[in-house]
Design a protein around this motif. Structure first.
Motif, PDB file in Angstrom:
ATOM      1  N   PHE A 148       0.705  -1.343   0.100  1.00 50.27           N
ATOM      2  CA  PHE A 148      -0.047   0.104  -0.027  1.00 50.27           C
ATOM      3  C   PHE A 148       1.078   1.435  -0.218  1.00 50.27           C
ATOM      4  CE2 PHE A 148      -3.564  -2.773   1.978  1.00 50.27           C
ATOM      5  CZ  PHE A 148      -4.307  -2.774   0.903  1.00 50.27           C
ATOM      6  N   GLY A 149       2.078   1.011   0.651  1.00 54.16           N
ATOM      7  CA  GLY A 149       2.988   2.254   0.489  1.00 54.16           C
ATOM      8  C   GLY A 149       3.379   2.443  -0.623  1.00 54.16           C
ATOM      9  N   GLN A 150       3.813   1.475  -1.305  1.00 52.23           N
ATOM     10  CA  GLN A 150       4.408   1.542  -2.846  1.00 52.23           C
ATOM     11  C   GLN A 150       3.436   2.320  -3.711  1.00 52.23           C
ATOM     12  OE1 GLN A 150       5.514  -2.349  -4.054  1.00 52.23           O
ATOM     13  NE2 GLN A 150       7.404  -2.138  -2.915  1.00 52.23           N
ATOM     14  N   MET A 151       2.103   1.632  -3.426  1.00 54.51           N
ATOM     15  CA  MET A 151       1.067   2.329  -4.327  1.00 54.51           C
ATOM     16  C   MET A 151       0.797   3.839  -4.089  1.00 54.51           C
ATOM     17  SD  MET A 151      -1.558  -1.002  -4.024  1.00 54.51           S
ATOM     18  CE  MET A 151      -2.742  -0.100  -4.814  1.00 54.51           C
ATOM     19  N   GLU A 153      -5.565   8.127  -9.560  1.00 55.61           N
ATOM     20  CA  GLU A 153      -5.954   8.878  -8.313  1.00 55.61           C
ATOM     21  C   GLU A 153      -7.034   8.172  -7.590  1.00 55.61           C
ATOM     22  OE1 GLU A 153      -5.042  11.672  -5.805  1.00 55.61           O
ATOM     23  OE2 GLU A 153      -3.852  11.133  -7.529  1.00 55.61           O
ATOM     24  N   SER A 154      -7.993   7.603  -8.041  1.00 58.11           N
ATOM     25  CA  SER A 154      -9.304   6.829  -7.675  1.00 58.11           C
ATOM     26  C   SER A 154      -8.760   5.936  -6.199  1.00 58.11           C
ATOM     27  CB  SER A 154     -10.073   6.603  -8.344  1.00 58.11           C
ATOM     28  OG  SER A 154      -9.870   5.463  -9.009  1.00 58.11           O
ATOM     29  N   ILE A 155      -7.603   5.183  -6.857  1.00 54.28           N
ATOM     30  CA  ILE A 155      -7.174   3.915  -5.955  1.00 54.28           C
ATOM     31  C   ILE A 155      -6.071   4.789  -5.119  1.00 54.28           C
ATOM     32  CG2 ILE A 155      -5.754   2.146  -5.927  1.00 54.28           C
ATOM     33  CD1 ILE A 155      -6.888   1.206  -8.936  1.00 54.28           C
ATOM     34  N   ARG A 156      -5.306   5.534  -5.342  1.00 54.56           N
ATOM     35  CA  ARG A 156      -4.662   6.312  -4.552  1.00 54.56           C
ATOM     36  C   ARG A 156      -5.228   6.810  -3.282  1.00 54.56           C
ATOM     37  NH1 ARG A 156      -0.664  10.403  -6.419  1.00 54.56           N
ATOM     38  NH2 ARG A 156       0.541   9.783  -4.660  1.00 54.56           N
ATOM     39  N   GLN A 157      -6.362   7.655  -3.404  1.00 48.83           N
ATOM     40  CA  GLN A 157      -6.761   8.190  -2.451  1.00 48.83           C
ATOM     41  C   GLN A 157      -7.192   7.139  -1.505  1.00 48.83           C
ATOM     42  OE1 GLN A 157     -10.246  10.214  -4.048  1.00 48.83           O
ATOM     43  NE2 GLN A 157      -8.780  12.020  -4.916  1.00 48.83           N
ATOM     44  N   ARG A 158      -7.697   5.795  -1.680  1.00 48.56           N
ATOM     45  CA  ARG A 158      -8.098   4.829  -0.876  1.00 48.56           C
ATOM     46  C   ARG A 158      -6.864   4.414  -0.077  1.00 48.56           C
ATOM     47  NH1 ARG A 158     -11.552   3.290  -5.273  1.00 48.56           N
ATOM     48  NH2 ARG A 158      -9.880   1.463  -5.612  1.00 48.56           N
TER      49      ARG A 158
END
Length: 233
Positions: free
Chosen positions: A195-198, A206-211
């Protein structure tokens, strides 16, 4: 005193030319029909290739129009009208249209909450060796997402870990599922890592990164500033 012409040389040249003509005539007599047949065959093959390309272009154009009509019917909620042409396109010999039609069929099953049926349709796409790898990889991710609650977490990891790598086209989608599987396996350190890498990878949608930014922070992984914080600075 006049020079006597070299008649031997002229004679030999005429003989040589006559022999060549005889040889050509002999070759034509023996192989002329075969040469003509070969030329005709080559022209037929060339013409056939041109026609096949033209036909493929025509078919692709027709199927593109049919797919657009299907989407128009789906937008208008006319599912009955869309079903038959969509089924026909799902059996198309043109790989791209076949894949798009099957993805659409699977999405329609998801709308009905038929996760098993949708997963089976995605599995068909993933297992279709004639399709491009990006199509197959996306289908595998979508299949895994539909089956996620019924799969053992290790199966999810084994299936998607090769796609959950930085720089990969599907890092965001595959990584999110792999991270969630690690959490189900009670492996928060591994979940935090991916999750940190992502969260730090700006190529992730961006929609995934925000989560995942919020999840990464909860797990203690290093994450970038929130987009809202960046704007405020």
């Amino acid at each position: 005193m006049a020079v006597t012409p070299n008649t031997d040389e002229a004679f030999l040249r005429e003989v040589d030319e006559e022999l060549r003509r005889d040889q050509l005539a002999s070759i034509w007599t023996r192989y002329g029909r075969w040469l003509l047949a070969a030329i005709v065959l080559a022209l037929a093959i060339f013409g056939g290739v041109l026609y096949w390309r033209y036909h493929q272009t025509e078919v692709a154009g027709e199927q593109g129009e049919k797919l657009q009509l299907v989407y128009d019917d789906l937008v208008a909620q006319n599912l009955t009208a869309a079903k038959a042409p969509l089924d026909a396109l799902a059996a198309s010999k043109i790989a791209g249209y076949r894949a798009m039609a099957r993805f659409t069929q699977a999405d329609l099953l998801l709308q009905k909450n038929d996760l098993k049926g949708a997963a089976a349709k995605f599995s068909e796409i993933a297992g279709d060796a004639s399709l491009g790898q990006p199509f197959r990889d996306l289908a595998l991710i979508r299949q895994t997402s539909a089956e996620f609650d019924t799969l053992k977490p290790q199966v999810v990891v084994d299936r998607l870990r090769p796609l959950a790598v930085q720089g990969g086209a599907w890092f965001g989608s595959a990584g999110e599922l792999v991270g969630a599987a690690y959490l189900r396996m009670n492996k928060p350190d591994r979940a935090a890592g991916i999750f940190g890498q992502m969260a730090r990878d700006e190529t992730v949608p961006e929609s995934i990164r925000q989560r995942v930014v919020k999840i990464a922070e909860t797990l203690g992984a290093q994450a970038p500033d929130h987009p809202e914080e960046k704007k405020a600075q």
